[in-house]
Design an enzyme around this catalytic site. Structure first.
Site, PDB file in Angstrom:
ATOM      1  N   GLU A  82       5.567 -11.536   8.927  1.00 31.92           N
ATOM      2  CA  GLU A  82       4.390 -10.980   8.279  1.00 31.92           C
ATOM      3  C   GLU A  82       3.226 -11.963   8.411  1.00 31.92           C
ATOM      4  O   GLU A  82       3.415 -13.178   8.378  1.00 31.92           O
ATOM      5  CB  GLU A  82       4.685 -10.722   6.802  1.00 31.92           C
ATOM      6  CG  GLU A  82       3.553 -10.010   6.062  1.00 31.92           C
ATOM      7  CD  GLU A  82       3.854  -9.776   4.591  1.00 31.92           C
ATOM      8  OE1 GLU A  82       3.301  -8.827   4.020  1.00 31.92           O
ATOM      9  OE2 GLU A  82       4.659 -10.540   4.015  1.00 31.92           O
TER      10      GLU A  82
ATOM     11  N   LYS B 139       2.772  -1.201   5.410  1.00 34.52           N
ATOM     12  CA  LYS B 139       3.486  -1.693   4.232  1.00 34.52           C
ATOM     13  C   LYS B 139       3.178  -0.847   2.997  1.00 34.52           C
ATOM     14  O   LYS B 139       2.014  -0.656   2.635  1.00 34.52           O
ATOM     15  CB  LYS B 139       3.110  -3.149   3.973  1.00 34.52           C
ATOM     16  CG  LYS B 139       3.863  -3.816   2.834  1.00 34.52           C
ATOM     17  CD  LYS B 139       3.427  -5.270   2.708  1.00 34.52           C
ATOM     18  CE  LYS B 139       4.188  -6.001   1.608  1.00 34.52           C
ATOM     19  NZ  LYS B 139       3.736  -7.411   1.494  1.00 34.52           N
TER      20      LYS B 139
ATOM     21  N   CYS C  22       8.459  -7.548   3.697  1.00 32.81           N
ATOM     22  CA  CYS C  22       8.394  -8.491   2.581  1.00 32.81           C
ATOM     23  C   CYS C  22       8.756  -7.853   1.233  1.00 32.81           C
ATOM     24  O   CYS C  22       9.917  -7.617   0.954  1.00 32.81           O
ATOM     25  CB  CYS C  22       7.007  -9.139   2.551  1.00 32.81           C
ATOM     26  SG  CYS C  22       6.944 -10.695   1.619  1.00 32.81           S
TER      27      CYS C  22
END
Length: 265
Positions: free
Chosen positions: A41, A114, A154
């Site tokens: 990321e 995301k 994440c």
């Protein structure tokens, strides 16, 4: 058997420096025989402030970050899962935190924005991704030669329902920039849990070290097998971890403990 690799970086606020680093590390991963390589990321930029990435935001299909990833996939003949990069959003001052997937011909094959945005406030540490990022709303998967691959980023790791929505995957990929505090407490146990409950491999590519902006990320990029065993790990600093996906082992886990077939919801 398929060899996969995860790149670990300690990205800087300078795009050009990060491009040089990623070219070197992807070449190293390809040299280890990897046919799929995952980036972390925020690999193109870990800015001095959260808003720095907004200035680098690219339109889909254009820009130096995407050009670099397409070139690397094509040059090394690999599937490249491009960590995340900032993509232009409809909201002024905000971006989408986007994973793009390139095939061995350098063609963009899949995209995931995301969904879950990190927020954390404890003592002197405070993060709020929603200040500069617009959340996505679509599950990301693509079909590789060895099977279905699920995409997450994440903080998504804390939301198991996202992984169930991917269907039965051979591999789940998790680019991340976990903080040192949360990573030390939760990173490995969450990765192993996602591998165990979905009975698939999990490949996590992380930021790992002390950044120019003063932030410290946890690192520990790793490959976890469907039984929850960590097969490779890099604790800190930039580098490459690699390992094999064994389809016979994956099927054996699912046959001996058919939890996916036992689901009621």
């Amino acid at each position: 058997m398929t060899t996969v690799a995860a790149i670990q970086m300690v990205s800087t606020p300078n795009l050009e420096d990060n491009l040089v680093t990623v070219r070197r590390l992807v070449a190293e991963a390809a040299g280890k025989g990897a046919t799929l390589v995952a980036l972390p990321e925020y690999w193109p930029i870990m800015g001095m402030t959260d808003v720095d990435k907004v200035a680098l935001a690219e339109d889909p299909g254009a820009g130096p970050i995407q050009e670099c990833m397409a070139e690397l996939a094509r040059e090394h003949g690999i599937w490249l899962v491009g960590g995340t990069l900032p993509i232009v959003s409809p909201s002024a001052g905000k971006v989408l935190n986007t994973t793009l997937v390139y095939d061995p011909q350098g063609m963009s094959m899949s995209r995931y924005d995301k969904i879950h945005l990190f927020g954390f406030n404890k003592g002197t540490e405070s993060y709020d991704e929603a200040r500069t990022i617009v959340p996505g709303d679509t599950v990301g998967v693509f079909d590789a030669p060895f099977g279905r691959v699920g995409l997450s980023v994440c903080y998504d790791l804390r939301f198991p329902e996202l992984y169930r929505a991917m269907g039965e995957c051979a591999l789940i990929i998790v680019p991340a920039a976990f903080t040192y505090t949360t990573g030390r407490a939760h990173w490995e146990v969450l990765l192993r849990a996602r591998a165990i409950e979905n009975q698939c491999y999990v490949l996590a590519a992380a930021q790992g070290g002390m950044h120019v902006n003063g932030r410290r990320t946890w690192g520990h990029s790793m490959l976890v097998d469907p039984w929850g065993e960590v097969k490779a790990v890099l604790p800190e600093g930039e580098g490459v971890i690699a390992g094999e996906l064994d389809p016979v082992f994956l099927l054996g886990v699912r046959d001996s403990l058919p939890a996916l077939r036992h689901r009621k919801m």
